[in-house]
Enzyme design. Structure first.
Site, PDB file in Angstrom:
ATOM      1  NE  ARG A 187      33.380  23.818   6.566  1.00  0.00           N
ATOM      2  CZ  ARG A 187      33.347  22.841   5.717  1.00  0.00           C
ATOM      3  NH1 ARG A 187      32.049  22.303   5.366  1.00  0.00           N
ATOM      4  NH2 ARG A 187      34.671  22.409   5.047  1.00  0.00           N
ATOM      5  CB  THR A 214      27.995  17.982  -0.742  1.00  0.00           C
ATOM      6  OG1 THR A 214      29.325  17.980   0.143  1.00  0.00           O
ATOM      7  CG2 THR A 214      27.903  19.262  -0.417  1.00  0.00           C
ATOM      8  CB  THR A 260      28.591  19.025   2.934  1.00  0.00           C
ATOM      9  OG1 THR A 260      29.806  17.743   2.623  1.00  0.00           O
ATOM     10  CG2 THR A 260      28.807  19.734   3.587  1.00  0.00           C
ATOM     11  CG  ASP A 294      36.684  19.647   3.247  1.00  0.00           C
ATOM     12  OD1 ASP A 294      36.992  18.690   2.562  1.00  0.00           O
ATOM     13  OD2 ASP A 294      34.988  19.921   3.192  1.00  0.00           O
ATOM     14  CB  SER A 334      33.495  25.066   2.791  1.00  0.00           C
ATOM     15  OG  SER A 334      32.482  24.769   2.161  1.00  0.00           O
ATOM     16  CB  SER A 335      34.592  24.239  -2.083  1.00  0.00           C
ATOM     17  OG  SER A 335      36.418  24.073  -2.161  1.00  0.00           O
ATOM     18  N   GLY A 364      30.297  18.734  -4.948  1.00  0.00           N
ATOM     19  CA  GLY A 364      31.384  18.519  -5.622  1.00  0.00           C
ATOM     20  C   GLY A 364      33.265  18.440  -4.894  1.00  0.00           C
TER      21      GLY A 364
END
Ligand code: GLU
Length: 674
Positions: free
Chosen positions: A154, A470, A488, A510, A534-535, A561
């Site tokens: 990340r 992403t 992403t 984010d 993040s998701s 998404g």
């Protein structure tokens, strides 16, 4: 017809316009070692060919039937069938990237080797979604040791970031970052402030050190060749360029690459070369990740982040970021403990913080375990997955409301903010989730669900910030190892800042823009060197062995998404595990769910959903309305890539089945079944 036969393939006829691909040598013709069967061999199918009822074709050949021939972006590709393979498979969001990954697997590479090659190609052919300038999360399964490992690549906030970094130009100038695009999110996204220190390259190197079989440098060759020789712009890439044209015009390097000399967007099918990207990949291939994080490439990244103005047709001010060379040099990818939980007959492993994906998926499923989901299976099942039932959508959406409430309040980078209670274990505890399930009514939606309470938890505000842009890959190699990786640059075309052939992310958006709300400080507020929540939810599913332990590998999936990733992954898992749909059906199935709040989304792009008459003719949508859901049937752009493995039984070997999302341009390829 149209499809290329095996003997056509081995004759390796020239078939391309000079401007298009020349990947023959790399992908099986003209002396490749990667696809080695002799010419004329017809007893077995060759790996990595696109197969159809009427023949096979090399992906990237430009011959009829080639899925890499650009087509206008469509909301939904009808009629996709699962792709079967005997021992290895790659599913990615772009045919050329899938081909590169499959070729690595065919020549004996590991799943991580293939992931490196796939990322190098995706950064070229799907630059709007991921690349060298972005971040990623990966889970690996090692078939020899049975270990599941997760990797955190990340992006980080620069060391100089303050809590106002995203919302104010400075302590004294409390206006939004520039360019002024009317909305603070858009302005921050397009400024230098949104750009986190990229993590994907360092993470791939770490994973390759742990799981690579092939030399690092070799894995960049397909990307280098494609960037040098050129490729045709796909439908999604063309639409991303056209949508971002005005933003790309602010960066002369981006404009020169993505736009024509008259500044119109380069169109679908245009042959495009990216020599700067080829050079960058070559430098990383030779010098490893250090050659990206230090030296000339790092300097270019920092210089670009610090730009204070831009514009090709007119000049506008841009607020620079505060990233220094030291931020890049000090960046570290991290091995993290995956989040693993049981769900009925399976074990499911996902990505923990700084992603909220693994915990939210595990919480949703843990809540759903208290309901008989098989009893609310779709009444109509077809090649597109089918049409889910009202109660099926209701229960999943309610469970998601409860999970998102916890996510929004509690989950952030745990190197900075502790989870409540004892941490992940408390949040996915079966008793806790049973108490959450008890809040669900089968006759009325919760609307906005509250977050749960824990023995010890800081008083926190909530944030739900998230964007889009992403891509996800799922890969199984012939040794049985597995990779799921979601990668992403945050939203489409990232920050629009472009250097050395790649886009820089806008991942810092984010973070919550506001450091606190009325309830208290926000867990996901920005801080120096912190990673934004993040998701992303790369997910591995295993059999639950008789003794309760994690058994054989069963399934790999994930999706882009934004915050809806959690819903796309849950839908795919419930479709496969509870409703027994195959890899393609589970992937194609209607997207539905809720990120908490009154709205429940049901993807109106799906052929099973009747959006005529404002959705009032559709019994599913009406049924949800009668339970109190505010229904949105806006089109949903998931990009699920799924592999399901059927274990060997009664002497027959294990089989892999792959599904690519019909809402994007992805493809599954593998070795052939005998
Ligand atoms: N940046 C988002 C995240 O990390 C993903 C965005 C997207 O999927 O488009 O969760």
């Amino acid at each position: 017809m149209t499809g290329m036969t095996h003997s056509d393939f081995y004759s390796c006829r020239p078939w391309l316009a000079a401007s298009a691909l020349s990947l023959l040598a790399l992908w099986g013709c003209g002396g490749s070692s990667s696809i080695s069967s002799p010419a004329g061999s017809s007893s077995t199918l060759q790996p990595c060919l696109q197969r159809s009822a009427s023949g096979t074709v090399v992906v990237g050949s430009s011959l009829p039937g080639d899925p890499a021939i650009p087509e206008p972006q469509s909301g939904y590709r009808l009629g996709l069938q699962p792709v079967s393979a005997e021992s290895f498979m790659a599913v990615t969001a772009n045919p050329l990237a899938t081909q590169a990954g499959c070729a690595v697997l065919a020549s004996g590479g590991s799943a991580v080797d293939a992931a490196v090659a796939v990322q190098a190609v995706l950064g070229l052919v799907e630059p709007q979604s991921s690349g060298l300038g972005g971040g990623a999360f990966m889970l690996t399964y090692n078939a020899t040791t049975q270990a599941v490992q997760s990797y955190d690549g990340r992006e980080t906030a620069p060391a100089a970031a303050t809590e106002d970094y995203l919302r104010y130009v400075s302590a004294t100038d409390r206006t939004n970052p520039l360019p002024n695009l009317g909305q603070s999110f858009l302005s921050t996204k397009a400024s230098g402030r949104s750009i986190g220190t990229p993590g994907a390259v360092r993470m791939l190197e770490l994973a390759h050190q742990d799981h690579g079989r092939k030399p690092w440098a070799e894995l960049f060759q397909p990307g280098i060749k494609l960037a040098s020789d050129g490729f045709p712009i796909s439908g999604r890439m063309a639409s991303a360029i056209s949508g971002a044209r005005n933003d790309l015009l602010r960066d002369p390097e981006a404009a020169a690459y993505f736009l024509n000399p008259d500044y119109t967007p380069k169109a679908l099918g245009t042959a495009i070369r990216n020599p700067a990207y080829a050079t960058t990949l070559g430098t990383i291939a030779q010098g490893g990740a250090n050659a990206f994080y230090t030296g000339a490439i790092a300097q270019s990244i920092v210089d670009k982040i610090k730009s204070t103005s831009g514009g090709v047709t007119s000049t506008v001010a841009i607020t620079p970021g505060l990233t220094e060379l030291s931020d890049l040099a000090n960046y570290r990818a991290v091995r993290r403990t995956p989040v693993c939980a049981t769900y009925r007959t399976t074990w499911i492993c996902g990505m923990g913080p700084p992603s909220s994906g693994g915990i939210a998926v595990a919480q949703t499923l843990g809540i759903l375990e208290n309901f008989d989901m098989a009893a609310v299976a779709p009444q109509v099942v077809n090649v597109e997955g089918g049409k889910p039932s009202v109660q099926g959508v209701h229960l999943v959406s309610e469970a998601e409301r409860l999970a998102y409430a916890d996510r929004n309040k509690y989950v952030a980078d745990t190197d900075f903010v502790s989870l409540p209670g004892s941490g992940v274990a408390a949040m996915i505890d079966k008793n806790y989730l049973r108490s959450r399930a008890a809040l669900i009514s089968t006759t009325r939606s919760l609307g906005a669900a509250p977050a749960g309470t824990f023995a010890s938890a800081a008083v926190l505000g909530s944030s739900s910030a998230e964007g889009r842009g992403t891509t996800h890959m799922s890969i199984v190699d012939k040794y049985g190892n597995v990779v799921v990786m979601t990668t992403t640059i945050e939203s489409a075309m990232g920050s629009f800042h472009f250097t050395r052939g790649f886009l820089l992310n806008n991942q810092l958006t984010d973070f919550s823009f506001e450091p606190s709300d009325a309830a208290g400080p926000i867990a996901n507020r920005i801080a120096p060197l912190k990673r934004p929540r993040s998701s992303m939810a790369p997910t591995l599913v295993f059999n639950r062995a008789a003794d309760g332990t994690r058994g054989e590998f069963l399934m790999a999936t994930g999706s882009p998404g934004g915050a809806a990733i959690i819903q796309f992954v849950v839908k795919t898992l419930v479709s496969a595990i509870d409703w027994k749909l195959n890899a393609q059906q589970a992937t194609s199935m209607v997207n539905f769910g809720s990120a908490n709040g009154p709205t429940t989304g049901v993807g109106g792009e799906h052929p099973s959903i009747d959006i005529s008459n404002n959705g009032l003719n559709d019994p599913l949508l009406n049924g949800l309305r009668s339970l109190g859901h505010t229904v949105s049937f806006a089109a949903q752009s998931s990009g699920v890539s799924t592999i399901i493995r059927t274990p060997s039984a009664n002497g027959s070997p294990a089989v892999l089945a792959g599904g690519a999302d019909p809402r994007r341009e992805g493809l599954a390829l593998g070795d052939a079944l005998p």
